[in-house]
Design a protein around this motif. Structure first.
Motif, PDB file in Angstrom:
ATOM      1  N   ALA A  42      28.491  -6.141   0.218  1.00 31.60           N
ATOM      2  CA  ALA A  42      29.224  -7.277   0.775  1.00 31.60           C
ATOM      3  C   ALA A  42      28.301  -8.470   0.962  1.00 31.60           C
ATOM      4  O   ALA A  42      27.092  -8.328   1.149  1.00 31.60           O
ATOM      5  CB  ALA A  42      29.850  -6.899   2.118  1.00 31.60           C
ATOM      6  N   SER A  43      28.876  -9.655   0.943  1.00 34.21           N
ATOM      7  CA  SER A  43      28.139 -10.876   1.214  1.00 34.21           C
ATOM      8  C   SER A  43      27.947 -11.026   2.718  1.00 34.21           C
ATOM      9  O   SER A  43      28.806 -10.622   3.516  1.00 34.21           O
ATOM     10  CB  SER A  43      28.905 -12.075   0.666  1.00 34.21           C
ATOM     11  OG  SER A  43      28.417 -13.277   1.203  1.00 34.21           O
ATOM     12  N   THR A  44      26.843 -11.637   3.123  1.00 35.11           N
ATOM     13  CA  THR A  44      26.639 -11.903   4.553  1.00 35.11           C
ATOM     14  C   THR A  44      27.665 -12.895   5.080  1.00 35.11           C
ATOM     15  O   THR A  44      27.911 -12.957   6.286  1.00 35.11           O
ATOM     16  CB  THR A  44      25.218 -12.440   4.814  1.00 35.11           C
ATOM     17  OG1 THR A  44      25.003 -13.601   3.992  1.00 35.11           O
ATOM     18  CG2 THR A  44      24.179 -11.378   4.499  1.00 35.11           C
ATOM     19  N   ASP A  45      28.300 -13.653   4.162  1.00 36.13           N
ATOM     20  CA  ASP A  45      29.364 -14.569   4.583  1.00 36.13           C
ATOM     21  C   ASP A  45      30.581 -13.829   5.109  1.00 36.13           C
ATOM     22  O   ASP A  45      31.437 -14.412   5.785  1.00 36.13           O
ATOM     23  CB  ASP A  45      29.797 -15.452   3.405  1.00 36.13           C
ATOM     24  CG  ASP A  45      28.723 -16.448   3.000  1.00 36.13           C
ATOM     25  OD1 ASP A  45      27.945 -16.842   3.891  1.00 36.13           O
ATOM     26  OD2 ASP A  45      28.665 -16.808   1.819  1.00 36.13           O
ATOM     27  N   ALA A  46      30.674 -12.534   4.781  1.00 29.29           N
ATOM     28  CA  ALA A  46      31.801 -11.732   5.261  1.00 29.29           C
ATOM     29  C   ALA A  46      31.620 -11.326   6.715  1.00 29.29           C
ATOM     30  O   ALA A  46      32.562 -10.811   7.333  1.00 29.29           O
ATOM     31  CB  ALA A  46      31.965 -10.485   4.397  1.00 29.29           C
ATOM     32  N   ILE A  47      30.442 -11.540   7.286  1.00 31.72           N
ATOM     33  CA  ILE A  47      30.168 -11.181   8.681  1.00 31.72           C
ATOM     34  C   ILE A  47      30.295 -12.438   9.524  1.00 31.72           C
ATOM     35  O   ILE A  47      29.501 -13.373   9.392  1.00 31.72           O
ATOM     36  CB  ILE A  47      28.747 -10.564   8.850  1.00 31.72           C
ATOM     37  CG1 ILE A  47      28.455  -9.565   7.720  1.00 31.72           C
ATOM     38  CG2 ILE A  47      28.618  -9.934  10.211  1.00 31.72           C
ATOM     39  CD1 ILE A  47      29.383  -8.390   7.656  1.00 31.72           C
ATOM     40  N   GLN A  48      31.273 -12.485  10.396  1.00 34.25           N
ATOM     41  CA  GLN A  48      31.596 -13.689  11.145  1.00 34.25           C
ATOM     42  C   GLN A  48      31.462 -13.481  12.656  1.00 34.25           C
ATOM     43  O   GLN A  48      31.654 -12.379  13.172  1.00 34.25           O
ATOM     44  CB  GLN A  48      33.030 -14.122  10.832  1.00 34.25           C
ATOM     45  CG  GLN A  48      33.273 -14.449   9.364  1.00 34.25           C
ATOM     46  CD  GLN A  48      32.643 -15.766   8.957  1.00 34.25           C
ATOM     47  OE1 GLN A  48      32.694 -16.744   9.700  1.00 34.25           O
ATOM     48  NE2 GLN A  48      32.032 -15.795   7.778  1.00 34.25           N
ATOM     49  N   ASP A  49      31.144 -14.545  13.343  1.00 32.90           N
ATOM     50  CA  ASP A  49      31.101 -14.542  14.804  1.00 32.90           C
ATOM     51  C   ASP A  49      32.498 -14.841  15.341  1.00 32.90           C
ATOM     52  O   ASP A  49      33.287 -15.525  14.694  1.00 32.90           O
ATOM     53  CB  ASP A  49      30.108 -15.612  15.282  1.00 32.90           C
ATOM     54  CG  ASP A  49      29.737 -15.456  16.742  1.00 32.90           C
ATOM     55  OD1 ASP A  49      30.171 -14.452  17.353  1.00 32.90           O
ATOM     56  OD2 ASP A  49      29.030 -16.324  17.276  1.00 32.90           O
ATOM     57  N   GLY A  50      32.831 -14.307  16.530  1.00 32.38           N
ATOM     58  CA  GLY A  50      34.094 -14.672  17.150  1.00 32.38           C
ATOM     59  C   GLY A  50      34.984 -13.514  17.549  1.00 32.38           C
ATOM     60  O   GLY A  50      35.965 -13.706  18.267  1.00 32.38           O
ATOM     61  N   GLY A  51      34.704 -12.290  17.107  1.00 35.88           N
ATOM     62  CA  GLY A  51      35.479 -11.140  17.536  1.00 35.88           C
ATOM     63  C   GLY A  51      36.914 -11.157  17.040  1.00 35.88           C
ATOM     64  O   GLY A  51      37.280 -11.857  16.091  1.00 35.88           O
TER      65      GLY A  51
END
Length: 413
Positions: A42-51
């Protein structure tokens, strides 16, 4: 992991990863997930902040990643948020929840609400990767075991006979093709499926649509009415004066449960529900649009076809012209009708008022009343097309036989 995991699509103004997206609420979990992203392809862009709040803002019905990991640590109402997210994701996608409570009751509650797993903070890369891999394997096993096909039938205008077609297709699939079949009539006040098959309405259909988080096999069985060994019917006749508060995403949850036990699922979808059922239409294997052979039918067939495109319907669209016959007034000539459609119709169902009237009065399917009628022939061909049914080999001399070729999908006239 598929290479598409790194591709981002812009949907509704937001970037949504097609395979996996992660929404966490603290720096430690964010770092752990981003460090482990490459192990999952997976791309690191797929990991998002915000819950989970951010997940709810980013994900729209019909446009969910296959897997979502959502942190509920800062949610003010975790159970309600999880329920909403499950509904948005639909029945074919998978949710993993991250939280701070190590109580088994919380774990069980999250699973009951529709999550596939629950991870407790502090999160480790090993736990994160194992959970996502486990969901992948479980999903692959479920897809292998489940052969259910979803067909949504819509009358583009009132009085086109779409409900008659839906009911008879379901009956043919169950009784002639010998497939386990479920028929869902989503006209909750004026539906005719149970009436047409001479069965009582089930008692729990409305509650299933209003409270999808309560759905389980036992609850579903109480709402289903059996119309034979292989045909299950979900329909109701709610009081006309009562408003039924159907959550827009509950139908997807319901179909996800039903598809585990039935190889064919037929949904009779009233056209007024189209704006709320993007996820259902996007997940359908086939959408059948039924029209009469009129100018208004041409207009509405084309309008709804265009809507299917904007709703990202991936399945096949089958166009059916119903109630065709010389006694029908205000009909457009067949050649002119076909020319005016964006794509030509595949099936023309003849008008047969006599047979249909007998069926309505007797609570029987068309095939039961008149096996050799032209309308029966077209309905059988359509049922075989939608279900991928092929007639079994017929034994001939010395036990030899040949499989009947599958019927052509050319327009029937």
């Amino acid at each position: 992991m598929a290479s598409t995991a790194a591709n981002l699509s812009t949907l509704f103004g937001n970037q949504v990863n097609e395979d996996l997206m992660v929404f966490v609420d603290d720096e430690h979990s964010l770092g752990v997930c981003r460090a482990a992203a490459s192990d999952l392809g997976a791309s690191t862009d797929a990991i998002q902040d915000g819950g989970i709040v951010e997940a709810l803002n980013r994900i729209e019905p019909g446009h969910s990643p296959k897997k979502v990991v959502a942190d509920i640590s800062r949610s003010l109402d975790p159970e309600a948020d999880v329920t909403r997210l499950v509904r948005k994701m639909g029945p074919t996608n998978h949710l993993i929840i991250i939280g701070t409570s190590n109580d088994v009751k919380v774990f069980r509650k999250m699973i009951a609400l529709g999550a596939q797993d629950y991870l407790v903070k502090p999160l480790t890369a090993e736990d994160f990767v194992d959970a996502v891999d486990h969901v992948d394997k479980a999903g692959a096993a479920a897809n292998t075991a489940q052969s259910g096909k979803l067909t949504v039938i819509i009358g583009v205008r009132g009085g086109t006979g779409a409900s008659t077609i839906a009911t008879n297709l379901a009956w043919i699939m169950a009784n002639e093709e010998r497939m386990t079949t479920a028929l869902l009539d989503l006209d909750l006040h004026f539906g005719t499926s149970t009436l047409s098959l001479d069965v009582e309405s089930g008692g729990g259909f409305r509650e299933a649509l209003e409270n999808p988080h309560r759905l389980d096999k036992l609850f579903l069985d109480s709402a289903i009415t059996k119309a034979g060994d292989r045909l299950a019917v979900l329909g109701t006749e709610e009081p006309i004066e009562e408003f039924v508060d159907v959550n827009p995403d509950s139908i997807d949850t319901l179909i996800g449960e039903i598809s585990q036990d039935y190889s064919q699922v037929i949904v009779d979808l009233p056209r007024h529900l189209l704006p709320t059922q993007g996820a259902l239409l996007a997940s359908a294997d086939t959408v059948v649009l039924v029209s009469d052979q009129t100018l208004a039918g041409i207009r509405d067939m084309n309008r709804i076809t265009q809507a299917m495109t904007s709703l990202s319907t991936k399945g096949r669209i089958v166009r059916v012209i119903s109630r065709v016959g010389s006694e029908r007034v205000a009909q457009v000539a067949k050649a002119d009708f076909q020319k005016a459609l964006e794509e030509p119709a595949q099936y023309f169902v003849p008008e047969d008022g006599k047979t249909v009237s007998v069926c309505a009065n007797a609570g029987k399917a068309v095939s039961e009343v008149n096996m050799k009628a032209p309308i029966t022939k077209v309905l059988r061909e359509m049922a075989a097309d939608l279900s991928d049914y092929e007639e079994p080999k017929k034994k001939g001399l010395f036990g030899l036989g040949s499989k009947k070729p599958k019927k052509s999908k050319k327009a029937k006239g």
